[in-house]
Scaffold this motif. Structure first.
Motif, PDB file in Angstrom:
ATOM      1  N   SER A  45       0.826  -1.210   0.000  1.00 24.40           N
ATOM      2  CA  SER A  45       0.000   0.000   0.000  1.00 24.40           C
ATOM      3  C   SER A  45       0.857   1.256   0.000  1.00 24.40           C
ATOM      4  O   SER A  45       1.913   1.322   0.641  1.00 24.40           O
ATOM      5  CB  SER A  45      -0.915  -0.006   1.226  1.00 24.40           C
ATOM      6  OG  SER A  45      -0.148  -0.042   2.415  1.00 24.40           O
ATOM      7  N   ASN A  47       1.655   4.732   1.285  1.00 21.92           N
ATOM      8  CA  ASN A  47       1.353   5.439   2.529  1.00 21.92           C
ATOM      9  C   ASN A  47       1.680   6.926   2.493  1.00 21.92           C
ATOM     10  O   ASN A  47       1.170   7.681   3.324  1.00 21.92           O
ATOM     11  CB  ASN A  47       2.114   4.801   3.699  1.00 21.92           C
ATOM     12  CG  ASN A  47       1.664   3.383   3.982  1.00 21.92           C
ATOM     13  OD1 ASN A  47       0.491   3.051   3.794  1.00 21.92           O
ATOM     14  ND2 ASN A  47       2.582   2.539   4.429  1.00 21.92           N
ATOM     15  N   SER A  48       2.531   7.355   1.568  1.00 18.63           N
ATOM     16  CA  SER A  48       2.973   8.752   1.568  1.00 18.63           C
ATOM     17  C   SER A  48       3.303   9.195   0.156  1.00 18.63           C
ATOM     18  O   SER A  48       3.889   8.434  -0.629  1.00 18.63           O
ATOM     19  CB  SER A  48       4.207   8.913   2.474  1.00 18.63           C
ATOM     20  OG  SER A  48       4.679  10.243   2.476  1.00 18.63           O
ATOM     21  N   SER A  64       4.275   0.303   2.018  1.00 17.17           N
ATOM     22  CA  SER A  64       4.349  -0.643   3.130  1.00 17.17           C
ATOM     23  C   SER A  64       5.238  -1.849   2.821  1.00 17.17           C
ATOM     24  O   SER A  64       5.473  -2.678   3.702  1.00 17.17           O
ATOM     25  CB  SER A  64       2.942  -1.137   3.486  1.00 17.17           C
ATOM     26  OG  SER A  64       2.353  -1.795   2.383  1.00 17.17           O
ATOM     27  N   SER A 107       6.181   4.595   6.450  1.00 20.40           N
ATOM     28  CA  SER A 107       4.959   5.338   6.742  1.00 20.40           C
ATOM     29  C   SER A 107       5.014   6.778   6.252  1.00 20.40           C
ATOM     30  O   SER A 107       3.981   7.416   6.070  1.00 20.40           O
ATOM     31  CB  SER A 107       4.684   5.326   8.244  1.00 20.40           C
ATOM     32  OG  SER A 107       5.804   5.846   8.952  1.00 20.40           O
ATOM     33  N   TYR A 149       5.224   7.192  12.702  1.00 25.98           N
ATOM     34  CA  TYR A 149       3.977   7.407  11.966  1.00 25.98           C
ATOM     35  C   TYR A 149       4.095   8.517  10.931  1.00 25.98           C
ATOM     36  O   TYR A 149       3.534   8.422   9.845  1.00 25.98           O
ATOM     37  CB  TYR A 149       2.844   7.743  12.937  1.00 25.98           C
ATOM     38  CG  TYR A 149       2.409   6.583  13.797  1.00 25.98           C
ATOM     39  CD1 TYR A 149       2.061   5.358  13.238  1.00 25.98           C
ATOM     40  CD2 TYR A 149       2.335   6.697  15.184  1.00 25.98           C
ATOM     41  CE1 TYR A 149       1.652   4.290  14.022  1.00 25.98           C
ATOM     42  CE2 TYR A 149       1.920   5.644  15.988  1.00 25.98           C
ATOM     43  CZ  TYR A 149       1.581   4.443  15.396  1.00 25.98           C
ATOM     44  OH  TYR A 149       1.187   3.389  16.174  1.00 25.98           O
ATOM     45  N   LYS A 357      -4.836   4.122  10.778  1.00 29.67           N
ATOM     46  CA  LYS A 357      -3.560   4.674  10.340  1.00 29.67           C
ATOM     47  C   LYS A 357      -3.743   6.139   9.960  1.00 29.67           C
ATOM     48  O   LYS A 357      -4.862   6.585   9.667  1.00 29.67           O
ATOM     49  CB  LYS A 357      -3.013   3.885   9.153  1.00 29.67           C
ATOM     50  CG  LYS A 357      -3.911   3.905   7.942  1.00 29.67           C
ATOM     51  CD  LYS A 357      -3.503   2.874   6.894  1.00 29.67           C
ATOM     52  CE  LYS A 357      -2.101   3.025   6.418  1.00 29.67           C
ATOM     53  NZ  LYS A 357      -1.759   2.072   5.332  1.00 29.67           N
ATOM     54  N   ASN A 400      -4.908   6.276   1.168  1.00 32.12           N
ATOM     55  CA  ASN A 400      -4.153   6.698   2.345  1.00 32.12           C
ATOM     56  C   ASN A 400      -3.598   8.108   2.249  1.00 32.12           C
ATOM     57  O   ASN A 400      -3.422   8.775   3.272  1.00 32.12           O
ATOM     58  CB  ASN A 400      -2.989   5.734   2.597  1.00 32.12           C
ATOM     59  CG  ASN A 400      -3.444   4.308   2.794  1.00 32.12           C
ATOM     60  OD1 ASN A 400      -4.434   4.053   3.470  1.00 32.12           O
ATOM     61  ND2 ASN A 400      -2.722   3.369   2.188  1.00 32.12           N
ATOM     62  N   CYS A 401      -3.319   8.567   1.042  1.00 35.45           N
ATOM     63  CA  CYS A 401      -2.618   9.850   0.921  1.00 35.45           C
ATOM     64  C   CYS A 401      -2.993  10.534  -0.385  1.00 35.45           C
ATOM     65  O   CYS A 401      -3.384   9.887  -1.362  1.00 35.45           O
ATOM     66  CB  CYS A 401      -1.093   9.641   0.980  1.00 35.45           C
ATOM     67  SG  CYS A 401      -0.481   8.397  -0.170  1.00 35.45           S
ATOM     68  N   ASN A 416      -4.251   1.462  -0.814  1.00 27.63           N
ATOM     69  CA  ASN A 416      -3.901   0.075  -0.508  1.00 27.63           C
ATOM     70  C   ASN A 416      -3.870  -0.822  -1.736  1.00 27.63           C
ATOM     71  O   ASN A 416      -3.396  -1.960  -1.657  1.00 27.63           O
ATOM     72  CB  ASN A 416      -4.881  -0.499   0.519  1.00 27.63           C
ATOM     73  CG  ASN A 416      -4.734   0.153   1.884  1.00 27.63           C
ATOM     74  OD1 ASN A 416      -3.756   0.838   2.155  1.00 27.63           O
ATOM     75  ND2 ASN A 416      -5.717  -0.062   2.739  1.00 27.63           N
TER      76      ASN A 416
END
Length: 446
Positions: A45, A47-48, A64, A107, A149, A357, A400-401, A416
């Motif tokens: 996934s 994440n940023s 991830s 993360s 995080y 998250k 997520n972002c 994801n």
């Protein structure tokens, strides 16, 4: 749109106004791009995401699967579909097979604010690493007490090179690139820190959001936080313009000068007969003055205040530094006035947000719109009314972002499903005439 172009040519519309209208039009026509594709090398996934702050050309992603990648979003690697679809493949990828790569999920991945020669990653393996972009090697390591995080660096900093790291530990740690050590710890949260954000108006102000539901403001030059946001402390409406505030202040001063002046009460003479008051040093001040002298963030009632009923999962300071947007695991989005520290009571429409998250928010430069990952979709909200402007659906799993490029008015989202999607303005202008490639729209004023 043609009417605006004619008004600009005739001098009836000012350049800034015309540019704002074009940007607003491009923003309103954002859609999943069918001519620009980012080929994601990640097997986990996303994440940023962040576009560099210098050229807004290179996109940095962290996933991830312990990998981080860089893409050139302005120059395509190759073309498909008869040259109509531009493929943007990664310039380089660093994964766990790298000698000094992360061992667990990444993360957070951010650019060094003033140069693309460095970037910073934070991972669940308890490390914050600083990388040299040119040779893809680690130049600095910072060991954390728990999962990392979120990391952040100030875009305005001229006096320090600090990386703020939010971890599952209750303390925020400031990592100094210049010295290679953790220079400072900020204590106050009662649970892990899920998100950190530097102010866009001061290089010394840091904002943190924790699993305890608190949002704290820190001045890193002094001990302790100086503000804890309280969702019950609110104010209606937008902040009045600065000019009106100055006028009202001057009117009140003039009214005070014209009013009758009350005579001073006679001073009590001391035992020695002179008219000098005794020093207040050593006296016990009144209860009210004690509360005024105490640090606002240290008052017991304010210290336990919460901004959300649950963890604070996302923070975003507007470009002008006047407002703060926050998202929580209570599926609430709030807009805060930074000067007063109060909730503006903007009623954002009901959404479902992730609770396990942190999420990454994005805003336009105006600011007028905020982009929020809402489960499998991304919603664009009007900041001042809280109404949904646009809804972007394209991911198959949770988003997520998101990252917004103000230069090209493009939105990048990662989720994801291991995909990075590009949302671009439509190539058709408002009256249905084909304007050609994007670069033709950018050269209208020529």
């Amino acid at each position: 749109m043609w009417k605006d172009i004619g008004g600009r040519e005739a001098g009836q519309i000012r350049p800034n106004s015309f540019a704002n209208r074009v940007k607003s039009h491009r923003l309103s026509t954002l859609q999943l791009s069918n001519y620009k594709d980012i080929v994601s090398p990640h097997k986990g996934s996303i994440n940023s995401l962040q576009v560099d702050l210098t050229e807004e050309r290179y996109l940095l992603s962290g996933a991830s699967d312990s990998s981080v990648a860089v893409y050139d979003v302005q120059r395509a690697t190759d073309y498909e579909g008869g040259g109509h679809i531009a493929k943007h493949r990664s310039v380089f990828v660093v994964d766990k097979q790298h000698e000094h790569g992360h061992k667990y999920a990444i993360s957070s991945a951010i650019w060094y604010p003033v140069d693309t020669g460095l970037f910073v990653t934070g991972s669940y393996d308890h490390y914050v690493k600083v990388w040299d972009t040119n040779c893809t090697r680690v130049v600095m390591n910072f060991k954390m007490p728990g999962k990392v995080y979120r990391t952040a660096m100030s875009p305005l900093a001229a006096s320090h090179m600090l990386i703020a790291a939010g971890t599952e530990d209750v303390q925020v740690r400031l990592c100094d690139i210049a010295s290679g050590a953790i220079s400072q710890t900020l204590s106050g949260h009662r649970d892990g820190i899920m998100t950190v954000e530097w102010s866009t108006s001061s290089e010394w102000i840091l904002v943190t959001g924790g699993c305890d539901g608190a949002i704290r403001f820190w001045d890193i030059r002094r001990a302790g936080c100086f503000r804890v946001l309280d969702q019950s402390q609110s104010q209606l409406g937008r902040r009045p313009p600065l000019l009106k505030r100055k006028v009202s202040i001057s009117k009140s001063l003039s009214a005070g000068q014209n009013s009758s002046v009350k005579p001073r009460a006679p001073q009590k003479r001391s035992a020695n007969g002179n008219g000098v008051r005794q020093s207040s040093v050593g006296r016990i001040p009144a209860k009210g003055s004690v509360r005024q002298r105490l640090h606002p963030g240290m008052l017991s009632s304010q210290d336990r205040a919460t901004a959300h009923y649950g963890a604070v999962t996302g923070l975003k300071v507007t470009e002008d530094g006047m407002y703060l947007l926050s998202a929580g695991s209570d599926s609430r989005i709030r807009l805060w006035d930074v000067e007063s520290g109060r909730n503006t009571l903007v009623n954002f429409e009901t959404v479902r947000l992730q609770t396990s998250k942190p999420i990454q928010l994005a805003t336009t430069q105006d600011p007028a719109v905020v982009f929020v990952p809402c489960m499998t979709a991304v919603k664009a909200f009007d900041i001042w009314s809280g109404k949904t402007c646009l809804t972007f659906r394209g991911h198959y799993e949770h988003v997520n972002c998101c990252c917004f490029s103000s230069q090209d008015q493009e939105l990048y989202t990662g989720g994801n499903d291991r995909q990075i999607l590009v949302w671009c303005p439509s190539r058709l202008i408002s009256d249905g005439v084909d304007a050609g490639p994007m670069q033709d729209q950018d050269n209208w004023s020529d």
